[in-house]
Write an enzyme that holds these catalytic residues in place. Structure first.
Site, mmCIF file in Angstrom:
data_model
loop_
_atom_site.group_PDB
_atom_site.id
_atom_site.type_symbol
_atom_site.label_atom_id
_atom_site.label_comp_id
_atom_site.label_asym_id
_atom_site.label_seq_id
_atom_site.Cartn_x
_atom_site.Cartn_y
_atom_site.Cartn_z
ATOM 1 N N SER A 112 0.824 -1.203 0.000
ATOM 2 C CA SER A 112 0.000 0.000 0.000
ATOM 3 C C SER A 112 0.868 1.267 0.000
ATOM 4 O O SER A 112 1.681 1.456 -0.896
ATOM 5 C CB SER A 112 -0.950 -0.045 1.208
ATOM 6 O OG SER A 112 -1.941 0.940 1.120
ATOM 7 N N HIS A 135 -2.587 -1.329 -4.665
ATOM 8 C CA HIS A 135 -4.045 -1.292 -4.810
ATOM 9 C C HIS A 135 -4.514 0.160 -4.734
ATOM 10 O O HIS A 135 -3.806 1.017 -4.194
ATOM 11 C CB HIS A 135 -4.728 -2.130 -3.729
ATOM 12 C CG HIS A 135 -4.480 -1.652 -2.333
ATOM 13 N ND1 HIS A 135 -5.122 -0.550 -1.795
ATOM 14 C CD2 HIS A 135 -3.659 -2.100 -1.361
ATOM 15 C CE1 HIS A 135 -4.714 -0.353 -0.566
ATOM 16 N NE2 HIS A 135 -3.809 -1.278 -0.270
#
Length: 226
Positions: A112, A135
């Protein structure tokens, strides 16, 4: 024991509790280690049982290292699941703006917001078994479903994408493609990259470990101070 000595001792004890080392005395090693582990804690306090890296701790550490002439290089060790986006990006921008040579090493995971933290250094490594998860940004809690909310998310994602492209070798189209994959993460979009795959896509410079990271950092130090 006089008051000044007692204050110095208390400062050292507090520094050891917070950072795992004494950053008060100024007697720094040539190469400093900056661990970024667990979850990046930002403006909200995480539960005490959560392993976290607090950005209000990292920022003064980075400034102290940059100002100290004895510190010639910084090795950033990453094993993080991500966390607060603003805090993580702020730390990444600070690392990228340092004049002191920096090398990052992803061990375990750099997920992330850990991705821009990994690419923020002058040179990056990833261990063969380490993973990186890319993501789209998410928000927890109540989200107001209006166009302005979507625009805010979109601008935040663009900030992250632009930073990653600026600080790594990946191109924007490849990055966006990895972000919207739908066949790798359960109930989410994104991509998991393991070791060599992160290098293949240009996110990370090289597969390696501590030995290789320290060797590269020494090389960067020598190049800066011929």
């Amino acid at each position: 024991m006089n008051n000044q000595t007692e204050q110095d001792l208390n400062s050292k004890i507090q520094s050891l509790k917070e950072f795992g080392k004494d950053i008060v005395s100024g007697k720094e090693d040539k190469i400093q280690i900056l661990p970024i582990i667990g979850q990046i804690e930002g403006h909200m306090n995480l539960p005490p049982q959560t392993k976290s890296t607090k950005y209000e701790h990292v920022i003064p550490q980075l400034i102290s290292m940059e100002q100290n002439n004895n510190v010639k290089g910084i090795l950033i060790i990453l094993n993080t699941i991500g966390g607060d986006i603003e805090a993580g990006l702020a730390i990444a921008e600070m690392i990228n703006s340092l004049s002191t040579p920096t090398v990052s090493l992803v061990i375990g995971g750099g997920h992330s917001i850990g991705v821009p933290l990994a690419t923020s250094s002058n040179y990056s490594f990833i261990s063969p078994s380490a993973t990186m998860i890319l993501h789209p940004i998410r928000m927890t809690g109540l989200v107001i479903g209006v166009p302005q909310t979507f625009e805010y998310f979109n601008k935040m994602q663009e900030r992250i994408n632009d930073f990653i492209v600026r600080t790594s070798k990946i191109d924007k189209s490849s990055l966006k493609k990895l972000l919207v994959q739908t066949d790798e993460l359960l109930n989410d979009m994104g991509t998991i990259l393991i070791g060599e795959q992160a290098v293949k896509y240009g996110l990370i410079d090289e597969v390696g470990g501590v030995k290789e990271s320290l060797r590269k950092l020494e090389e960067l130090i020598d190049n800066k101070n011929p």
